[in-house]
Write an enzyme that holds these catalytic residues in place. Sequence first.
Site, PDB file in Angstrom:
ATOM      1  N   LYS A   1      -7.060  -8.079  -7.653  1.00  0.00           N
ATOM      2  CA  LYS A   1      -7.956  -8.361  -7.386  1.00  0.00           C
ATOM      3  C   LYS A   1      -9.330  -7.216  -7.624  1.00  0.00           C
ATOM      4  O   LYS A   1      -8.935  -6.055  -7.819  1.00  0.00           O
ATOM      5  CB  LYS A   1      -7.708  -8.175  -5.845  1.00  0.00           C
ATOM      6  CG  LYS A   1      -8.970  -8.396  -4.316  1.00  0.00           C
ATOM      7  CD  LYS A   1      -7.563  -8.613  -3.322  1.00  0.00           C
ATOM      8  CE  LYS A   1      -7.721  -6.605  -2.502  1.00  0.00           C
ATOM      9  NZ  LYS A   1      -8.498  -6.770  -1.212  1.00  0.00           N
TER      10      LYS A   1
ATOM     11  N   LYS B   1       0.895  -1.207   0.266  1.00  0.00           N
ATOM     12  CA  LYS B   1       0.316  -0.637  -0.203  1.00  0.00           C
ATOM     13  C   LYS B   1       0.884   1.377  -0.034  1.00  0.00           C
ATOM     14  O   LYS B   1       0.349   1.969  -0.660  1.00  0.00           O
ATOM     15  CB  LYS B   1      -1.329  -0.303   1.478  1.00  0.00           C
ATOM     16  CG  LYS B   1      -1.998  -0.942   0.834  1.00  0.00           C
ATOM     17  CD  LYS B   1      -2.883  -0.540   1.377  1.00  0.00           C
ATOM     18  CE  LYS B   1      -4.762  -1.588   1.171  1.00  0.00           C
ATOM     19  NZ  LYS B   1      -5.792  -1.388   1.905  1.00  0.00           N
TER      20      LYS B   1
ATOM     21  N   LYS C   1     -12.512  -2.037  -4.400  1.00  0.00           N
ATOM     22  CA  LYS C   1     -12.778   0.027  -4.124  1.00  0.00           C
ATOM     23  C   LYS C   1     -12.141   0.335  -4.532  1.00  0.00           C
ATOM     24  O   LYS C   1     -12.811   1.776  -5.563  1.00  0.00           O
ATOM     25  CB  LYS C   1     -12.966   0.297  -2.698  1.00  0.00           C
ATOM     26  CG  LYS C   1     -13.825  -1.002  -1.721  1.00  0.00           C
ATOM     27  CD  LYS C   1     -14.553  -0.532  -0.235  1.00  0.00           C
ATOM     28  CE  LYS C   1     -13.945  -1.410   0.318  1.00  0.00           C
ATOM     29  NZ  LYS C   1     -13.154  -1.154   0.926  1.00  0.00           N
TER      30      LYS C   1
HETATM   31  N1  AQP Z   1     -11.977  -8.930  -4.549  1.00  0.00           N
HETATM   32  C1  AQP Z   1     -12.462  -9.400  -3.436  1.00  0.00           C
HETATM   33  N2  AQP Z   1     -12.161 -10.874  -2.851  1.00  0.00           N
HETATM   34  C2  AQP Z   1     -12.680 -11.053  -2.128  1.00  0.00           C
HETATM   35  N3  AQP Z   1     -12.741 -10.716  -0.915  1.00  0.00           N
HETATM   36  C3  AQP Z   1     -13.086  -9.099  -0.611  1.00  0.00           C
HETATM   37  N4  AQP Z   1     -12.770  -8.308   0.390  1.00  0.00           N
HETATM   38  C4  AQP Z   1     -12.560  -7.454  -0.578  1.00  0.00           C
HETATM   39  N5  AQP Z   1     -11.555  -7.342  -2.085  1.00  0.00           N
HETATM   40  C5  AQP Z   1     -11.656  -9.042  -2.294  1.00  0.00           C
HETATM   41  C6  AQP Z   1     -12.647  -8.588   1.431  1.00  0.00           C
HETATM   42  O1  AQP Z   1     -13.495  -7.935   2.008  1.00  0.00           O
HETATM   43  C7  AQP Z   1     -13.323  -7.730   3.483  1.00  0.00           C
HETATM   44  C8  AQP Z   1     -13.192  -5.904   3.731  1.00  0.00           C
HETATM   45  O2  AQP Z   1     -11.897  -5.504   2.918  1.00  0.00           O
HETATM   46  P1  AQP Z   1     -12.264  -4.076   3.161  1.00  0.00           P
HETATM   47  O3  AQP Z   1     -12.432  -3.238   2.116  1.00  0.00           O
HETATM   48  O4  AQP Z   1     -11.121  -4.146   4.505  1.00  0.00           O
HETATM   49  O5  AQP Z   1      -9.784  -4.477   2.517  1.00  0.00           O
HETATM   50  P2  AQP Z   1     -10.139  -4.796   0.995  1.00  0.00           P
HETATM   51  O6  AQP Z   1      -9.580  -6.402   1.259  1.00  0.00           O
HETATM   52  O7  AQP Z   1      -8.428  -3.890   0.378  1.00  0.00           O
HETATM   53  O8  AQP Z   1     -10.757  -4.234   0.058  1.00  0.00           O
HETATM   54  P3  AQP Z   1     -10.847  -3.705  -1.178  1.00  0.00           P
HETATM   55  O9  AQP Z   1     -12.265  -3.462  -2.012  1.00  0.00           O
HETATM   56  O10 AQP Z   1      -9.266  -3.975  -2.026  1.00  0.00           O
HETATM   57  O11 AQP Z   1     -10.488  -2.270  -0.521  1.00  0.00           O
HETATM   58  P4  AQP Z   1      -9.404  -0.342  -1.004  1.00  0.00           P
HETATM   59  O12 AQP Z   1      -8.910  -0.874  -2.889  1.00  0.00           O
HETATM   60  O13 AQP Z   1      -9.882   0.175  -0.061  1.00  0.00           O
HETATM   61  O14 AQP Z   1      -7.949  -1.437  -0.501  1.00  0.00           O
HETATM   62  C9  AQP Z   1     -11.881  -8.762   3.683  1.00  0.00           C
HETATM   63  O15 AQP Z   1     -12.638  -9.771   4.292  1.00  0.00           O
HETATM   64  C10 AQP Z   1     -11.579  -8.697   2.152  1.00  0.00           C
HETATM   65  O16 AQP Z   1     -11.134  -9.940   2.211  1.00  0.00           O
END
Ligand code: AQP
Length: 357
Positions: free
Chosen positions: A217, A134, A220
């Site tokens: 992946k 990150k 968001k």
């Molecule tokens: N693509 C994904 N496939 C499966 N599980 C996912 N999760 C996130 N993206 C996927 C699961 O959602 C939960 C919350 O995640 P988070 O929002 O706290 O952080 P993250 O994993 O960093 O999600 P994003 O969407 O990728 O957010 P950003 O872009 O802000 O970093 C977790 O249980 C995660 O496993």
Amino acid sequence: MAPNIRSTQQGIDPMTSGSTPQKQGRILSGIQPTGNLHLGNYLGAIRNWAAMQADFQCLFCIVDMHAITIWQEPAELARATREVAAGYIAAGLDPAANTLFVQSHVPAHAQLAWIFNCVARIGWLNRMTQFKDKAGKNREAASSGLYVYPNLMAADILVYKATHVPVGEDQKQHLELARDIAQKFNNDYSTELFPLPEPVIQGPGMRVMSLRDGTKKMSKSDPSAYSRINMTDSEDDIAQKIRKATTDPAPLPGSVEGLEGRPEASNLLNIYAALTDRTLAEVLAETEGWQFSQFKTRLTEAAVGVLGPITAEMQRLMADPAEIDSVLKRGAESANEIASAVLDEAYSAVGFLPSGR
Ligand code: AQP
């Protein structure tokens, strides 16, 4: 049926309450309000959490303090926080039976995290791969909050003495660190205050990939809106995003081996399997030899069928922010009750004088 979100959360401990069936433990899980909730959050996390409600006492958190470790526009953070709450409720997390709250509403998270900043070793944090990912190339410019993020995550879990934590692949290292912190705290202060939290594999371990690039992946923060299906997308948005999803020229294979080296096909088929509650092999038996155009129509129907009712309920909830806020207020009261008692125990173990509050 929409859950009754008006019923009051009681400040009772369902693990010990005589009127509640014995639960297997206490779960803490959370999502960062860093943008629009997407299909990955639903299939990889929220849907699986919903299935755990019967067996565990669940605390579902919206981790806004984690979110600001990377810059967030204030108005957008507030909007996204309510959207995650609406997503939780609409996807079936019952705020009457569980505790649904915002991290920053419970000061004990930050207070315990400070103690953990003094327990965790810098060498431990230096090994965290997510910070490296990150922070990117310019580490000097990353916030110090991003660096100590895992200490706050340990506090999120341990301030409730959570016994289990659902984690995706990318959070496993942080959970290990939370266990190390719990262990070191217990050793340093000659106590057994903190249980060592166990990971819970989230359902089938689903990892949803970007619709534009099957090796990345779904996220968001991906700048491309076409990379993800949001939980608030309309039927037309979903259809258009799936139509535009990257594919390859070959027809669909009949076996899992046939998907090797085809990340986009593999991703879309995995999504279809998850949406229709089938295995990949079962889905391949149905779609063998199909062209992507035919498959995409079927995938769109499945996505709209699952997400449609959730989206409608999210929209209803988001039209009434006061209703969401009142659910979150009750959740915070309930969470504060547990967390402040655990914090008192931690303060006493450390040697902080009672505040007389
Ligand atoms: N693509 C994904 N496939 C499966 N599980 C996912 N999760 C996130 N993206 C996927 C699961 O959602 C939960 C919350 O995640 P988070 O929002 O706290 O952080 P993250 O994993 O960093 O999600 P994003 O969407 O990728 O957010 P950003 O872009 O802000 O970093 C977790 O249980 C995660 O496993």
